[in-house]
Design an enzyme around this catalytic site. Structure first.
Site, PDB file in Angstrom:
ATOM      1  N   GLY A 196       2.919   4.428  13.257  1.00  0.00           N
ATOM      2  CA  GLY A 196       3.616   3.214  13.693  1.00  0.00           C
ATOM      3  C   GLY A 196       2.941   2.594  14.914  1.00  0.00           C
TER       4      GLY A 196
ATOM      5  N   GLU B 296       9.486  16.481  15.195  1.00  0.00           N
ATOM      6  CA  GLU B 296       9.887  16.308  13.792  1.00  0.00           C
ATOM      7  C   GLU B 296       9.105  17.295  12.928  1.00  0.00           C
ATOM      8  OE1 GLU B 296       8.765  12.597  11.626  1.00  0.00           O
ATOM      9  OE2 GLU B 296      10.879  12.513  11.084  1.00  0.00           O
TER      10      GLU B 296
ATOM     11  N   GLU C 284      10.051   1.741  10.586  1.00  0.00           N
ATOM     12  CA  GLU C 284      11.078   2.765  10.390  1.00  0.00           C
ATOM     13  C   GLU C 284      10.342   4.097  10.501  1.00  0.00           C
ATOM     14  OE1 GLU C 284      12.834   5.503   8.992  1.00  0.00           O
ATOM     15  OE2 GLU C 284      13.115   4.570   7.022  1.00  0.00           O
TER      16      GLU C 284
ATOM     17  N   LYS D 196       0.859  -1.187   0.000  1.00  0.00           N
ATOM     18  CA  LYS D 196       0.000   0.000   0.000  1.00  0.00           C
ATOM     19  C   LYS D 196       0.895   1.237   0.000  1.00  0.00           C
ATOM     20  CE  LYS D 196      -1.732   2.932   2.611  1.00  0.00           C
ATOM     21  NZ  LYS D 196      -1.641   4.140   1.775  1.00  0.00           N
TER      22      LYS D 196
ATOM     23  N   SER E 238       5.230   7.891   9.986  1.00  0.00           N
ATOM     24  CA  SER E 238       5.268   8.638  11.241  1.00  0.00           C
ATOM     25  C   SER E 238       5.223   7.710  12.463  1.00  0.00           C
ATOM     26  CB  SER E 238       4.087   9.607  11.300  1.00  0.00           C
ATOM     27  OG  SER E 238       2.877   8.887  11.307  1.00  0.00           O
ATOM     28  N   THR E 239       5.738   8.198  13.560  1.00  0.00           N
ATOM     29  CA  THR E 239       5.733   7.432  14.804  1.00  0.00           C
ATOM     30  C   THR E 239       4.291   7.165  15.251  1.00  0.00           C
ATOM     31  OG1 THR E 239       7.892   8.288  15.395  1.00  0.00           O
ATOM     32  CG2 THR E 239       6.555   7.456  17.209  1.00  0.00           C
TER      33      THR E 239
ATOM     34  N   CYS F 117      13.498  11.186   7.113  1.00  0.00           N
ATOM     35  CA  CYS F 117      13.500  10.785   8.515  1.00  0.00           C
ATOM     36  C   CYS F 117      14.877  10.966   9.131  1.00  0.00           C
ATOM     37  CB  CYS F 117      13.022   9.360   8.638  1.00  0.00           C
ATOM     38  SG  CYS F 117      13.743   8.299   7.397  1.00  0.00           S
TER      39      CYS F 117
HETATM   40  P1  NAI Z   1       1.850   8.541   7.887  1.00  0.00           P
HETATM   41  O1  NAI Z   1       2.819   7.799   8.728  1.00  0.00           O
HETATM   42  O2  NAI Z   1       0.469   8.699   8.426  1.00  0.00           O
HETATM   43  O3  NAI Z   1       1.767   7.857   6.435  1.00  0.00           O
HETATM   44  C1  NAI Z   1       2.701   6.897   5.949  1.00  0.00           C
HETATM   45  C2  NAI Z   1       1.958   5.726   5.329  1.00  0.00           C
HETATM   46  O4  NAI Z   1       1.133   5.110   6.338  1.00  0.00           O
HETATM   47  C3  NAI Z   1       0.990   6.108   4.195  1.00  0.00           C
HETATM   48  O5  NAI Z   1       1.005   5.074   3.231  1.00  0.00           O
HETATM   49  C4  NAI Z   1      -0.344   6.156   4.900  1.00  0.00           C
HETATM   50  O6  NAI Z   1      -1.442   5.953   4.044  1.00  0.00           O
HETATM   51  C5  NAI Z   1      -0.203   5.005   5.876  1.00  0.00           C
HETATM   52  N1  NAI Z   1      -1.109   5.060   7.024  1.00  0.00           N
HETATM   53  C6  NAI Z   1      -1.617   6.158   7.642  1.00  0.00           C
HETATM   54  N2  NAI Z   1      -2.420   5.793   8.669  1.00  0.00           N
HETATM   55  C7  NAI Z   1      -2.416   4.433   8.706  1.00  0.00           C
HETATM   56  C8  NAI Z   1      -3.043   3.466   9.553  1.00  0.00           C
HETATM   57  N3  NAI Z   1      -3.831   3.821  10.553  1.00  0.00           N
HETATM   58  N4  NAI Z   1      -2.801   2.161   9.315  1.00  0.00           N
HETATM   59  C9  NAI Z   1      -1.986   1.787   8.317  1.00  0.00           C
HETATM   60  N5  NAI Z   1      -1.378   2.652   7.472  1.00  0.00           N
HETATM   61  C10 NAI Z   1      -1.590   3.967   7.671  1.00  0.00           C
HETATM   62  O7  NAI Z   1       2.504   9.968   7.565  1.00  0.00           O
HETATM   63  P2  NAI Z   1       1.783  11.279   6.997  1.00  0.00           P
HETATM   64  O8  NAI Z   1       0.455  11.454   7.657  1.00  0.00           O
HETATM   65  O9  NAI Z   1       1.844  11.243   5.518  1.00  0.00           O
HETATM   66  O10 NAI Z   1       2.779  12.410   7.483  1.00  0.00           O
HETATM   67  C11 NAI Z   1       2.701  12.922   8.812  1.00  0.00           C
HETATM   68  C12 NAI Z   1       4.080  13.120   9.381  1.00  0.00           C
HETATM   69  O11 NAI Z   1       4.746  11.881   9.477  1.00  0.00           O
HETATM   70  C13 NAI Z   1       5.023  13.969   8.555  1.00  0.00           C
HETATM   71  O12 NAI Z   1       4.845  15.316   8.790  1.00  0.00           O
HETATM   72  C14 NAI Z   1       6.360  13.494   9.024  1.00  0.00           C
HETATM   73  O13 NAI Z   1       6.724  14.137  10.205  1.00  0.00           O
HETATM   74  C15 NAI Z   1       6.128  12.033   9.312  1.00  0.00           C
HETATM   75  N6  NAI Z   1       6.607  11.147   8.218  1.00  0.00           N
HETATM   76  C16 NAI Z   1       7.754  10.447   8.406  1.00  0.00           C
HETATM   77  C17 NAI Z   1       8.263   9.656   7.394  1.00  0.00           C
HETATM   78  C18 NAI Z   1       9.531   8.903   7.562  1.00  0.00           C
HETATM   79  O14 NAI Z   1      10.180   8.585   6.592  1.00  0.00           O
HETATM   80  N7  NAI Z   1       9.911   8.540   8.756  1.00  0.00           N
HETATM   81  C19 NAI Z   1       7.599   9.546   6.091  1.00  0.00           C
HETATM   82  C20 NAI Z   1       6.357  10.266   6.026  1.00  0.00           C
HETATM   83  C21 NAI Z   1       5.902  11.047   7.057  1.00  0.00           C
HETATM   84 MG    MG Z   2      -0.895  10.294   8.689  1.00  0.00          MG
END
Ligand code: NAI
Ligand code: MG
Length: 496
Positions: A245, A394, A262, A187, A241-242, A296
């Protein structure tokens, strides 16, 4: 402003609503996701939006594929398929580069020469592993027993990826998962699903059996949550995001699926007075501004020794003011693209405001630039202290927080005083200090006199709340495998 001409395959792809890839089929859905171009805020593409029923279908397809020809395929042939996928990506690096430049917004040249090329290399490294996953024979204490281990795939793996490196984050997870013999439901992030869908087509084209790789774009709360909670999924590999996670771990408890995470970071980057100062400024600058701060591992907390702080801050500000920021597909190439969305831009600008309200000085950037697109000028905040929100949370954007310090023990304690632990680094010419700090900094990756290097062969992952599990290197094979211990009872006459 003129834009680069679209590759014909890319324009064809964008012209129709892309379906989900389940088994050999393209499946349309009732709901669709509108993908925006963050460089222009305009409509880019429409893709099917998967829901829990689609995840069920994809998990079924992956489960079936697990007992199909993929199961009995020799490790050699599995490696050849992965190698062919690498070749196919490299041969189409322009296409992958355009997809990432369009839906993520990063400069096309970087998307092609870094993201696409390194994704291909990643698959090549893991192609080699397919035939090198070995068990052991173990000399157990009973001479009447023969004991050995088999290293087997985990099964159906759900891979959930973020938008900051749309192709590369897929490669990081998919390559080791395939090498270890798993089947996949991927996904991708809802903002950047294009290259993942295209990759699913390439996988079929190079000969992967249908069902080995299924791609279901969808929202986090929809398809993402359904995948994380699915009883037929054996493992989730996640980057993001944490906060998400934590949700994934909670969702995994139903069938106690394996999870690797991660997550976020707030890396400390320390410049000691004995460093090569100009190299430290240049390296520290890109440590944060590379990928527009949407990494990250971004070196977001820059600790500068007070004796060199004025020189370093002036150098960073000069560098920030000289950067060019513009659309990923602009024919005139830029250093940085836009942020991914209005939401990310608002979040980043609100941190800049909060930082200043808490007493930091903005010495470069600090505002939105250009008329359209989610562009924020590279921003340097000086005079940041440990308790400010810009030093603790972050930001995930082009905002560097500069803090100052006076001695090593002090800066070590401050650098480690965070819930995150993904990466950290330092600049010094003192080799003893380099090793001492590398051992004492609490982070999964330490960079000394460099920043941001990763390699398919070297393990990568977080300590503390930056996650668990190590991607890349031989650790990634372990992450996507499980060990079985086999006992054979020997007859008296078999003993030698
Ligand atoms: P997110 O962690 O919510 O999204 C990442 C992935 O997780 C996407 O594919 C999303 O559809 C999926 N996802 C979201 N909620 C989920 C759930 N409940 N169950 C399973 N999958 C789910 O990150 P988002 O909302 O795009 O960004 C928010 C913040 O997260 C950013 O501002 C940044 O600080 C951080 N982030 C960190 C990343 C990293 O590489 N460590 C990458 C992206 C965002
Ligand atoms: Mg999100």
């Amino acid at each position: 402003m003129t834009m680069l001409e679209l590759n014909p395959e890319v324009s064809d792809f964008l012209a129709s609503v892309q379906g989900l890839r389940i088994g050999a089929d393209r499946v349309q859905a009732r709901e669709t996701i509108e993908v925006l171009n963050p460089s222009t805020e305009e409509h880019l593409a429409q893709v099917a939006c998967g829901d829990a029923d689609h995840i069920d279908a994809a998990v079924d397809a992956a489960r079936k594929a697990l007992s199909g020809p993929w199961r009995t395929m020799s490790s050699h042939d599995r490696g050849v398929l992965i190698w062919r996928l690498a070749d196919a990506i490299e041969a189409r690096k322009d296409i992958f580069g355009q997809f990432d430049a369009l839906d993520n917004g990063k400069p096309f040249a970087k998307a092609r020469d870094v993201d696409a090329v390194y994704s291909a290399r990643h698959f090549r490294y893991f192609a080699g592993w397919a035939s090198k996953i070995e068990g052991r024979t173990i000399p157990v204490s009973d001479p009447g027993r023969f004991n050995y281990t088999r290293v087997e795939p985990v099964g159906v793996c759900g891979l959930i990826t973020p938008w900051n490196y749309p192709t590369l984050m897929v490669a990081w997870k998919l390559a080791p998962a395939l090498a270890a013999g798993n089947t996949i439901v991927l996904k991708p992030a809802e903002q950047t699903p294009l290259s993942a869908l295209y990759l699913a087509d390439l996988a079929l084209e190079v000969g992967f059996p249908p069902g080995v790789l299924n791609v279901v774009p969808g929202l986090g709360a929809g398809a993402g949550a359904a995948l994380a909670g699915h009883k037929g999924v054996d493992k989730i590999g996640f980057t993001g995001s944490t906060e998400t996670g934590r949700r994934i771990v909670a969702a995994s408890t139903g069938n106690l699926k394996k999870v690797s995470l991660e997550l976020g970071g707030k890396a400390a980057n320390i410049i000691f007075p004995d460093a090569e100062i100009e190299a430290a400024i240049e390296g520290s600058f890109w440590a944060l501004f590379g990928n527009n701060g949407q990494s990250c591992t971004a070196g977001a907390r820059l600790f500068v020794h007070s004796s060199i702080r004025d020189q370093v801050v002036a150098g960073l500000a000069r560098r920030a003011n000289a950067l060019s920021v513009g659309p990923g597909m602009d024919s005139e190439s830029h250093d940085l693209g836009p942020l991914i969305s209005q939401q990310q831009m608002d979040k980043v600008l609100s941190y800049v405001g909060q930082g200043q309200a808490e007493g930091a000085q903005c010495v470069a950037g600090g505002k939105r630039v250009r008329n359209a697109g989610y562009f924020v000028a590279p921003t340097v905040l000086d005079g940041v202290t440990d308790t400010m929100s810009v030093a603790r949370e972050e930001i995930f954007g082009p905002v560097m927080a500069v803090l100052s310090f006076d001695d090593e023990a002090e800066v070590l304690a401050r650098a480690n005083n965070t819930d995150f632990g993904l990466a950290a680094g330092l600049w010094t010419n003192d080799v003893s200090r380099a090793h001492r700090m590398a051992a004492r900094l609490q982070a999964g990756t330490i960079w000394v006199n460099t920043w941001g290097d990763t390699d398919a062969a070297s393990p990568f992952g977080g300590m503390k709340q930056s996650g668990y599990g190590r991607e890349m290197g031989q650790e990634a094979i372990a992450l996507y495998s499980q060990t079985k211990s086999v006992w054979l009872g020997l007859k008296e006459s078999d003993l030698i």
